[in-house]
Design a protein around this motif. Structure first.
Motif, PDB file in Angstrom:
ATOM      1  N   PRO A 337       7.635  30.108   4.939  1.00 24.91           N
ATOM      2  CA  PRO A 337       7.233  30.015   6.417  1.00 24.91           C
ATOM      3  C   PRO A 337       6.641  28.865   7.132  1.00 24.91           C
ATOM      4  CG  PRO A 337       4.637  30.098   4.528  1.00 24.91           C
ATOM      5  CD  PRO A 337       6.190  30.995   4.114  1.00 24.91           C
ATOM      6  N   THR A 338       7.086  27.883   5.912  1.00 25.98           N
ATOM      7  CA  THR A 338       6.901  26.044   6.627  1.00 25.98           C
ATOM      8  C   THR A 338       8.659  25.976   7.088  1.00 25.98           C
ATOM      9  OG1 THR A 338       6.200  25.559   4.597  1.00 25.98           O
ATOM     10  CG2 THR A 338       7.681  23.845   5.497  1.00 25.98           C
ATOM     11  N   GLY A 339       9.770  25.947   6.677  1.00 23.70           N
ATOM     12  CA  GLY A 339      11.235  26.953   7.638  1.00 23.70           C
ATOM     13  C   GLY A 339      10.642  27.472   8.289  1.00 23.70           C
ATOM     14  N   VAL A 340      10.490  29.106   8.519  1.00 14.04           N
ATOM     15  CA  VAL A 340      10.168  29.575   9.989  1.00 14.04           C
ATOM     16  C   VAL A 340       9.417  29.495  10.744  1.00 14.04           C
ATOM     17  CG1 VAL A 340       9.636  31.605  11.201  1.00 14.04           C
ATOM     18  CG2 VAL A 340      10.452  31.590   8.811  1.00 14.04           C
ATOM     19  N   GLU A 341       8.891  28.219  10.331  1.00 17.96           N
ATOM     20  CA  GLU A 341       8.137  27.770  11.760  1.00 17.96           C
ATOM     21  C   GLU A 341       8.953  26.160  12.904  1.00 17.96           C
ATOM     22  OE1 GLU A 341       3.951  26.574  11.126  1.00 17.96           O
ATOM     23  OE2 GLU A 341       3.897  25.554  12.632  1.00 17.96           O
ATOM     24  N   LYS A 342       9.792  25.533  11.286  1.00 19.57           N
ATOM     25  CA  LYS A 342      10.540  24.253  12.073  1.00 19.57           C
ATOM     26  C   LYS A 342      11.365  25.076  12.659  1.00 19.57           C
ATOM     27  CE  LYS A 342      13.653  21.407   9.470  1.00 19.57           C
ATOM     28  NZ  LYS A 342      14.758  20.820   8.583  1.00 19.57           N
ATOM     29  N   GLU A 343      11.921  26.447  12.610  1.00 17.23           N
ATOM     30  CA  GLU A 343      13.097  26.991  12.792  1.00 17.23           C
ATOM     31  C   GLU A 343      12.386  27.420  14.323  1.00 17.23           C
ATOM     32  OE1 GLU A 343      15.136  29.933  11.292  1.00 17.23           O
ATOM     33  OE2 GLU A 343      15.283  31.416  13.100  1.00 17.23           O
ATOM     34  N   MET A 344      11.044  27.693  14.210  1.00 19.19           N
ATOM     35  CA  MET A 344      10.378  28.218  15.686  1.00 19.19           C
ATOM     36  C   MET A 344      10.684  26.916  16.706  1.00 19.19           C
ATOM     37  SD  MET A 344       7.944  31.060  14.424  1.00 19.19           S
ATOM     38  CE  MET A 344       7.399  31.102  16.035  1.00 19.19           C
ATOM     39  N   ARG A 345      10.215  25.823  16.092  1.00 22.74           N
ATOM     40  CA  ARG A 345       9.521  24.777  17.163  1.00 22.74           C
ATOM     41  C   ARG A 345      10.946  24.479  17.579  1.00 22.74           C
ATOM     42  NH1 ARG A 345       4.638  23.012  16.981  1.00 22.74           N
ATOM     43  NH2 ARG A 345       3.477  24.533  15.145  1.00 22.74           N
ATOM     44  N   LYS A 346      12.396  24.442  16.824  1.00 22.16           N
ATOM     45  CA  LYS A 346      13.210  23.758  17.982  1.00 22.16           C
ATOM     46  C   LYS A 346      13.589  25.668  19.034  1.00 22.16           C
ATOM     47  CE  LYS A 346      15.104  20.904  14.935  1.00 22.16           C
ATOM     48  NZ  LYS A 346      15.540  20.664  13.364  1.00 22.16           N
ATOM     49  N   ALA A 347      14.039  26.668  18.495  1.00 23.37           N
ATOM     50  CA  ALA A 347      14.286  27.557  18.702  1.00 23.37           C
ATOM     51  C   ALA A 347      13.864  28.476  20.148  1.00 23.37           C
ATOM     52  CB  ALA A 347      14.867  28.532  17.458  1.00 23.37           C
ATOM     53  N   ILE A 348      12.580  28.301  20.141  1.00 22.75           N
ATOM     54  CA  ILE A 348      11.413  29.300  20.901  1.00 22.75           C
ATOM     55  C   ILE A 348      11.397  28.301  22.545  1.00 22.75           C
ATOM     56  CG2 ILE A 348       9.035  29.625  22.269  1.00 22.75           C
ATOM     57  CD1 ILE A 348       9.192  30.685  19.335  1.00 22.75           C
ATOM     58  N   PRO A 349      11.653  26.687  22.330  1.00 18.62           N
ATOM     59  CA  PRO A 349      12.042  26.433  23.375  1.00 18.62           C
ATOM     60  C   PRO A 349      13.651  26.408  24.137  1.00 18.62           C
ATOM     61  CG  PRO A 349      11.058  25.035  22.145  1.00 18.62           C
ATOM     62  CD  PRO A 349      11.351  25.948  21.083  1.00 18.62           C
ATOM     63  N   ALA A 350      14.881  26.089  22.834  1.00 16.89           N
ATOM     64  CA  ALA A 350      15.712  26.406  23.270  1.00 16.89           C
ATOM     65  C   ALA A 350      16.140  27.766  23.923  1.00 16.89           C
ATOM     66  CB  ALA A 350      16.964  26.470  22.258  1.00 16.89           C
ATOM     67  N   GLN A 351      15.631  29.050  23.645  1.00 13.78           N
ATOM     68  CA  GLN A 351      14.839  30.498  23.673  1.00 13.78           C
ATOM     69  C   GLN A 351      14.668  30.697  25.654  1.00 13.78           C
ATOM     70  OE1 GLN A 351      13.250  31.394  21.142  1.00 13.78           O
ATOM     71  NE2 GLN A 351      15.096  32.354  19.552  1.00 13.78           N
ATOM     72  N   ALA A 352      13.648  29.774  25.628  1.00 13.69           N
ATOM     73  CA  ALA A 352      13.525  29.410  27.205  1.00 13.69           C
ATOM     74  C   ALA A 352      14.366  29.423  28.459  1.00 13.69           C
ATOM     75  CB  ALA A 352      11.539  29.001  27.024  1.00 13.69           C
ATOM     76  N   ALA A 353      14.638  27.538  27.769  1.00  8.28           N
ATOM     77  CA  ALA A 353      15.572  27.483  28.764  1.00  8.28           C
ATOM     78  C   ALA A 353      16.585  28.239  29.052  1.00  8.28           C
ATOM     79  CB  ALA A 353      15.572  26.119  27.856  1.00  8.28           C
ATOM     80  N   GLY A 354      17.196  28.979  27.870  1.00  6.09           N
ATOM     81  CA  GLY A 354      18.513  29.784  27.694  1.00  6.09           C
ATOM     82  C   GLY A 354      17.401  30.883  28.873  1.00  6.09           C
ATOM     83  N   ALA A 355      16.070  31.274  28.859  1.00  3.54           N
ATOM     84  CA  ALA A 355      16.470  32.903  29.871  1.00  3.54           C
ATOM     85  C   ALA A 355      15.942  31.909  30.889  1.00  3.54           C
ATOM     86  CB  ALA A 355      15.150  33.320  28.759  1.00  3.54           C
ATOM     87  N   LEU A 356      15.488  31.104  31.392  1.00  2.00           N
ATOM     88  CA  LEU A 356      15.114  30.531  32.839  1.00  2.00           C
ATOM     89  C   LEU A 356      16.294  30.095  33.244  1.00  2.00           C
ATOM     90  CD1 LEU A 356      12.780  29.681  33.931  1.00  2.00           C
ATOM     91  CD2 LEU A 356      13.071  27.762  33.492  1.00  2.00           C
ATOM     92  N   THR A 357      16.957  30.053  32.905  1.00  4.65           N
ATOM     93  CA  THR A 357      18.797  29.647  33.327  1.00  4.65           C
ATOM     94  C   THR A 357      18.996  30.612  34.240  1.00  4.65           C
ATOM     95  OG1 THR A 357      18.350  26.939  31.717  1.00  4.65           O
ATOM     96  CG2 THR A 357      20.924  27.140  32.676  1.00  4.65           C
ATOM     97  N   ALA A 358      19.479  31.046  32.642  1.00  5.61           N
ATOM     98  CA  ALA A 358      19.581  32.815  32.767  1.00  5.61           C
ATOM     99  C   ALA A 358      19.397  33.391  34.155  1.00  5.61           C
ATOM    100  CB  ALA A 358      19.975  34.298  31.898  1.00  5.61           C
TER     101      ALA A 358
END
Ligand code: SF4
Ligand code: SF4
Lengths: 370, 120
Positions: A337-358
């Motif tokens: 869970p610690t790893g997943v949360e760490k990954e999510m804190r970086k990935a979700i903003p990137a995914q959101a930015a990618g989708a918005l740019t798209a």
């Protein structure tokens, strides 16, 4: 069942229970106590009347008052006080005579007049434990389940996240043996004297196990897809004339294709190829696959899509695929869970930015090209 | 499992060797071979293999092992961000029988796949 307990006969009148281990005076040397072995009922004691509960080859324990008829057969009802035989047995057990065989037969017993709603107390088949329990139950109606403390429970290893083996032992006397992770190894485990090899102790996540999970992943996607599809066509139709149905259809189809590719990469290919995809973070694995799928789509539609549209669709596929792959973390047996949360804190903003740019690229191309 | 490695250096697992009495439970219950027994002491050999399931800490008689247990599941973590951790736990527990059986303390499943199958 309980009715086949080793039984002992004792016709002494019962004094009130003191539950103390005071040595009883005036004991008869032939007092039959310790043995759970069978002895012929009434044999050699013709003076004493037979209890109606006695059976050939068995003796009735003195603590048995009578038997209750239950749907599960007759259940011995036990006294809530000690009789002389009990005390003598206690003394013997305390000084070590026959201590290890001072057992009663496992099974259901009763005190008072229990019914189907009454509580069930669990105790060990060691008679001293049993005595301590029943003497505390005077005036109470309950079932007493006597369990063989030499018995072992084999629990699946993965239940160790919720079961404390030593508490099971103290609470009901059963020894917990941790079985293998997979039931298919049980036979080898038992044949090997309840020993698991290191391989049996580890979780696996084979290609087959991963592929079996794919329908589960797809199953979660019905609702989001329902919201997303109209949005895709709506955004595709936006343009200079405010909204064009033909653009909504023609561009919408390529957007839909991009979405299907994103689902295929994030929820199907990523789980299937998991160990071979580059990166440790699942979001990264999904994004990489998404980029490849975007390139493929761009090549297929080379004549029809503007560069900005190709970029938009590629970013869109990457964002969705990355998000879906990230969601696969919960289906695996190795992500912390610690790893997943760490990954999510970086990935979700990137995914959101990618989708918005798209979206911005996609819509702005619509306005420019329309 | 050796070709499955997740993010390194993240596990909350802590081990104090001087408290270990050598019972061997941790080596047995860990599904990732994180501990091995060596000369009556547990040795932490693969901390990065730890998925924080909590089995070892729960079954260590001397609290030599500590870990913050949980499920490594993005969907559940998002649910925790939205509803708050306690509420998310309750919501998910109601969907998952395995989880309910362990008294809401932690999901006993090691993967969301299992809860998903029990759902509905
Ligand atoms: S928390 Fe789970 S995975 Fe981590 S070391 Fe303990 S038993 Fe192994
Ligand atoms: S469970 Fe605790 S006491 Fe037992 S071997 Fe592991 S660390 Fe040592």
């Amino acid at each position: 069942m309980a009715s086949s307990c080793p039984e002992e006969k004792d016709n002494q009148p019962s004094p009130a229970c003191s539950c103390q281990e005071a040595p009883a005076a005036g004991l008869k040397p032939d007092f039959p106590v310790l043995s759970g072995d069978t002895a012929v009922c009434c044999g050699g004691q013709p003076a004493e009347p037979c209890s109606p509960y006695e059976k050939p080859g068995l003796r009735l324990w003195g603590f048995v008052e009578d038997f209750m008829d239950t749907p599960a057969g007759p259940v011995p009802r036990v006294r809530t006080h000690l009789i002389r035989a009990d005390r003598l047995g206690t003394v013997f057990a305390r000084v070590g005579i026959g201590r290890d065989s001072y057992r009663i037969a496992p099974g259901l017993h009763s005190v008072g007049a229990p019914d189907s709603e009454s509580p069930v107390m669990v105790t060990a088949n060691y008679k001293l434990s049993f005595d301590a329990l029943r003497c505390s139950l005077s005036g109470i109606s309950a079932w007493i389940l006597v369990v063989d403390t030499h018995r072992r429970l084999i629990l699946p290893q993965l239940s160790a996240t919720g079961v404390v083996a030593r508490q099971v032992k103290t609470m009901c006397g059963f020894e917990v043996v941790w079985g293998p992770v997979h039931a298919r190894h049980l036979k080898a485990f038992l044949d090997g004297g309840m020993k698991a090899t290191p391989a049996m102790r580890k979780v696996t996540f084979s290609f087959r196990e991963r592929v079996e999970l794919i329908p589960v992943e797809l199953n979660h996607m019905g609702k989001p897809t329902l919201y997303l599809l109209p949005a895709l066509f709506l955004l595709s139709g936006l343009g200079q004339g405010f909204f064009s149905v033909s653009a909504a259809v023609s561009r919408g189809v390529s957007a839909l294709l991009a979405y299907l590719l994103a689902v295929a990469t994030g929820a199907v290919i990523a789980p299937a190829l998991l160990p071979w995809l580059p990166g440790r973070a699942f979001a990264l694995k999904g994004a990489g696959l998404g980029a490849a799928a975007g390139a493929l789509l761009s090549a297929l539609f080379a004549g029809q899509l503007a560069r900005s549209e190709m970029l938009a669709l590629t970013l869109f596929i990457m964002a969705v695929s990355s998000y879906l792959a990230m969601n696969f973390t919960g289906s695996t047996p190795f992500t912390s869970p610690t790893g997943v949360e760490k990954e999510m804190r970086k990935a979700i903003p990137a995914q959101a930015a990618g989708a918005l740019t798209a979206v911005i690229l996609w819509v702005s191309t619509g306005f420019m090209g329309g | 499992m050796d070709n499955f490695r997740y993010l390194p250096g993240v596990s909350t697992l802590e081990y104090e060797e001087n408290l270990c009495v050598g019972c061997g439970s941790c080596e047995i219950v860990c599904p990732h071979g994180v501990f091995t027994m060596n000369a009556k002491k547990a040795r932490l050999v693969d901390k990065d293999g730890c998925m924080e399931c909590g089995a070892c800490a729960l079954n260590c008689p001397t609290a030599a092992i500590r870990v913050t247990p949980g499920v490594g599941c993005a969907a559940y973590i998002i649910s925790g961000w939205i509803h708050g951790k306690e509420n998310a736990r309750r919501i998910w527990a109601a969907r998952c029988r395995l989880w309910m059986d362990t008294g809401y303390t932690r999901p006993s499943c090691t993967s969301r796949a299992k809860c998903s199958k029990l759902r509905s």
